[in-house]
Design a protein around this motif. Structure first.
Motif, PDB file in Angstrom:
ATOM      1  N   GLU A 105      -1.086  -7.313  -3.214  1.00  0.00           N
ATOM      2  CA  GLU A 105      -0.076  -8.123  -3.002  1.00  0.00           C
ATOM      3  C   GLU A 105      -0.356  -8.424  -1.549  1.00  0.00           C
ATOM      4  O   GLU A 105       0.394  -9.505  -1.525  1.00  0.00           O
ATOM      5  CB  GLU A 105       0.443  -7.034  -3.912  1.00  0.00           C
ATOM      6  CG  GLU A 105       2.301  -7.749  -3.039  1.00  0.00           C
ATOM      7  CD  GLU A 105       3.363  -7.227  -3.865  1.00  0.00           C
ATOM      8  OE1 GLU A 105       4.231  -7.366  -4.311  1.00  0.00           O
ATOM      9  OE2 GLU A 105       2.948  -5.492  -4.212  1.00  0.00           O
ATOM     10  N   SER A 125      -3.552   1.613 -11.432  1.00  0.00           N
ATOM     11  CA  SER A 125      -2.411   1.164 -13.089  1.00  0.00           C
ATOM     12  C   SER A 125      -1.619   0.386 -12.350  1.00  0.00           C
ATOM     13  O   SER A 125      -1.444  -0.906 -13.180  1.00  0.00           O
ATOM     14  CB  SER A 125      -1.238   2.827 -13.044  1.00  0.00           C
ATOM     15  OG  SER A 125      -0.949   2.860 -12.827  1.00  0.00           O
ATOM     16  N   GLU A 126      -1.479   0.061 -10.995  1.00  0.00           N
ATOM     17  CA  GLU A 126      -0.109  -0.953 -10.869  1.00  0.00           C
ATOM     18  C   GLU A 126      -1.240  -2.749 -10.840  1.00  0.00           C
ATOM     19  O   GLU A 126      -0.346  -3.400 -10.452  1.00  0.00           O
ATOM     20  CB  GLU A 126       0.352  -0.597  -9.810  1.00  0.00           C
ATOM     21  CG  GLU A 126       0.756   0.387 -10.044  1.00  0.00           C
ATOM     22  CD  GLU A 126       2.025  -0.180 -10.723  1.00  0.00           C
ATOM     23  OE1 GLU A 126       3.049  -1.003 -10.256  1.00  0.00           O
ATOM     24  OE2 GLU A 126       2.616   0.787 -11.544  1.00  0.00           O
ATOM     25  N   LEU A 128      -2.661  -4.721 -12.931  1.00  0.00           N
ATOM     26  CA  LEU A 128      -2.437  -5.754 -13.110  1.00  0.00           C
ATOM     27  C   LEU A 128      -1.118  -5.955 -13.561  1.00  0.00           C
ATOM     28  O   LEU A 128      -1.455  -7.024 -13.441  1.00  0.00           O
ATOM     29  CB  LEU A 128      -2.845  -5.908 -15.395  1.00  0.00           C
ATOM     30  CG  LEU A 128      -4.292  -5.556 -14.953  1.00  0.00           C
ATOM     31  CD1 LEU A 128      -5.005  -4.306 -16.788  1.00  0.00           C
ATOM     32  CD2 LEU A 128      -4.957  -6.951 -14.853  1.00  0.00           C
ATOM     33  N   PRO A 129       0.047  -5.213 -13.966  1.00  0.00           N
ATOM     34  CA  PRO A 129       1.163  -5.743 -13.529  1.00  0.00           C
ATOM     35  C   PRO A 129       1.170  -5.976 -12.224  1.00  0.00           C
ATOM     36  O   PRO A 129       2.434  -7.233 -12.099  1.00  0.00           O
ATOM     37  CB  PRO A 129       1.964  -4.504 -13.361  1.00  0.00           C
ATOM     38  CG  PRO A 129       1.295  -3.604 -14.492  1.00  0.00           C
ATOM     39  CD  PRO A 129      -0.676  -3.510 -14.206  1.00  0.00           C
ATOM     40  N   THR A 130       0.465  -5.861 -11.068  1.00  0.00           N
ATOM     41  CA  THR A 130       0.950  -6.617  -9.602  1.00  0.00           C
ATOM     42  C   THR A 130       0.646  -7.827  -9.698  1.00  0.00           C
ATOM     43  O   THR A 130       1.171  -8.967  -9.457  1.00  0.00           O
ATOM     44  CB  THR A 130       0.853  -5.942  -8.714  1.00  0.00           C
ATOM     45  OG1 THR A 130       0.494  -4.625  -8.336  1.00  0.00           O
ATOM     46  CG2 THR A 130       0.566  -6.390  -7.205  1.00  0.00           C
ATOM     47  N   ALA A 132      -0.105 -10.597 -12.542  1.00  0.00           N
ATOM     48  CA  ALA A 132       1.303 -11.329 -13.288  1.00  0.00           C
ATOM     49  C   ALA A 132       2.217 -11.452 -12.383  1.00  0.00           C
ATOM     50  O   ALA A 132       2.937 -12.518 -12.662  1.00  0.00           O
ATOM     51  CB  ALA A 132       1.133 -10.038 -14.432  1.00  0.00           C
ATOM     52  N   LYS A 133       2.750 -10.425 -11.782  1.00  0.00           N
ATOM     53  CA  LYS A 133       3.411 -10.787 -10.825  1.00  0.00           C
ATOM     54  C   LYS A 133       3.508 -12.261  -9.672  1.00  0.00           C
ATOM     55  O   LYS A 133       3.928 -12.779  -8.841  1.00  0.00           O
ATOM     56  CB  LYS A 133       4.298  -9.472 -10.210  1.00  0.00           C
ATOM     57  CG  LYS A 133       5.280  -9.788  -9.634  1.00  0.00           C
ATOM     58  CD  LYS A 133       5.820  -8.803  -8.589  1.00  0.00           C
ATOM     59  CE  LYS A 133       4.968  -7.876  -6.976  1.00  0.00           C
ATOM     60  NZ  LYS A 133       5.228  -6.774  -7.031  1.00  0.00           N
ATOM     61  N   THR A 173      -4.783  -7.700 -22.799  1.00  0.00           N
ATOM     62  CA  THR A 173      -3.683  -6.856 -21.767  1.00  0.00           C
ATOM     63  C   THR A 173      -3.679  -7.618 -20.956  1.00  0.00           C
ATOM     64  O   THR A 173      -2.344  -8.157 -20.005  1.00  0.00           O
ATOM     65  CB  THR A 173      -4.227  -5.629 -21.378  1.00  0.00           C
ATOM     66  OG1 THR A 173      -5.136  -4.723 -22.323  1.00  0.00           O
ATOM     67  CG2 THR A 173      -3.717  -4.690 -20.560  1.00  0.00           C
ATOM     68  N   LEU A 177       0.001  -9.483 -20.557  1.00  0.00           N
ATOM     69  CA  LEU A 177       1.076  -8.915 -18.799  1.00  0.00           C
ATOM     70  C   LEU A 177       1.826 -10.557 -18.285  1.00  0.00           C
ATOM     71  O   LEU A 177       2.368 -10.381 -17.484  1.00  0.00           O
ATOM     72  CB  LEU A 177       0.409  -8.393 -17.752  1.00  0.00           C
ATOM     73  CG  LEU A 177       0.119  -7.102 -18.776  1.00  0.00           C
ATOM     74  CD1 LEU A 177      -0.503  -6.262 -17.053  1.00  0.00           C
ATOM     75  CD2 LEU A 177       1.432  -6.005 -18.673  1.00  0.00           C
TER      76      LEU A 177
END
Length: 273
Positions: A105, A125-126, A128-130, A132-133, A173, A177
């Motif tokens: 990030e 674990s953060e 992939l969501p990061t 995606a964001k 996955t 996301l």
């Protein structure tokens, strides 16, 4: 076949070269070489002039014997390099080699364009969501365990089948996301013996089934220098041979220490298409 880097579409239907910039003291080949700002900038300028489309900045070595460093320490190595490179070469497309979401990030906020994660989100674990964001291209690699444990995790019932299944799950996955631009790396040298590396390499064309860009990173790795009974420093010719084969099997990005030679491979292979 394109990826969106900072608003620019990069066409990967014609293979591209990613130059490696390790800003670590302990990388297996070039550890400690790029320890000052001027040396880093000279190397970046050299790789860009030689034809690199991307520069991959690594702040943490992933060789098996290395100790894990924290995200905070990695940021101290990576962010100044990102800022300096982009100040001097603003158009550079920087990839950040990290498995920490925080490093990903902060690097993107500082101007980097791509995240290259050897763990495909398994370590943090953060991640992939990061990604995606952030909505940036994401390179996911196959590896078991961590760099510190991977050498003990080389038992497979069917190596190629298991790696293909790994990516089918990871891609699903990532898509769920909302990650749009996915590149995958079979992970040569990661949780694989020398023999397994060559087995996987021999079936590389099967990975085109995903219809996504394939990154191959075999530059000066042990599968080359151990087979040739030499050293990483003397493995350029072997690297060039395997890079040529990788291109012939559908590789879209070559991640290399030696940009000039890889670009020459691409230029010559393009004459056959």
């Amino acid at each position: 076949m394109t990826i969106n880097c900072k608003g620019n579409l990069i066409d990967l239907s014609k293979p591209k070269v990613m130059g490696i910039l390790n800003v670590t003291p302990d990388s297996f080949y070039d550890g400690g070489r790029f320890s000052s700002d001027s040396i880093v900038l000279n190397q970046v300028e050299k790789m860009l002039k030689e034809g690199a489309t991307f520069i991959d900045v690594g702040g943490q070595t992933t060789k098996p014997t290395a100790d894990l460093i924290t995200a905070e320490e990695e940021l101290l190595r990576v962010i100044p390099v990102v800022e300096s490179v982009l100040k001097n070469f603003p158009e550079t497309l920087l990839s950040i080699d990290t498995f920490y979401a925080k490093v990903a990030e902060e690097s993107i906020k500082s101007g980097a364009a791509i995240i290259n994660d050897v763990s495909a989100g398994n370590i943090d674990s953060e991640m992939l969501p990061t990604v995606a964001k952030l909505q940036v291209p994401y390179i996911m690699m196959h590896m078991r365990g961590t760099p510190q444990t991977m050498q003990k995790l080389t038992t497979y019932d069917d190596l190629v089948k298991e790696v293909l299944f790994y990516f089918s799950e990871k891609i699903s996955t990532a898509r769920t996301l909302g990650i749009n631009d996915i590149i995958f790396d079979p992970g040569f040298g990661f949780a694989k013996t020398t023999e397994q590396n060559f087995e996987l390499f021999s079936k590389l064309e099967l990975f085109q089934m995903f219809e996504l860009p394939i990154l191959v990173g075999v530059s000066r790795k042990s599968m080359i220098y151990k087979t040739l009974e030499t050293t990483p420093q003397n493995a350029l010719n072997g690297t060039t041979v395997l890079n040529t084969l990788a291109l012939s099997k559908g590789a879209n990005i070559l991640r290399v220490h030696d940009v000039k030679e890889a670009v020459e491979c691409v230029k010559l292979l393009n004459k056959f298409n």
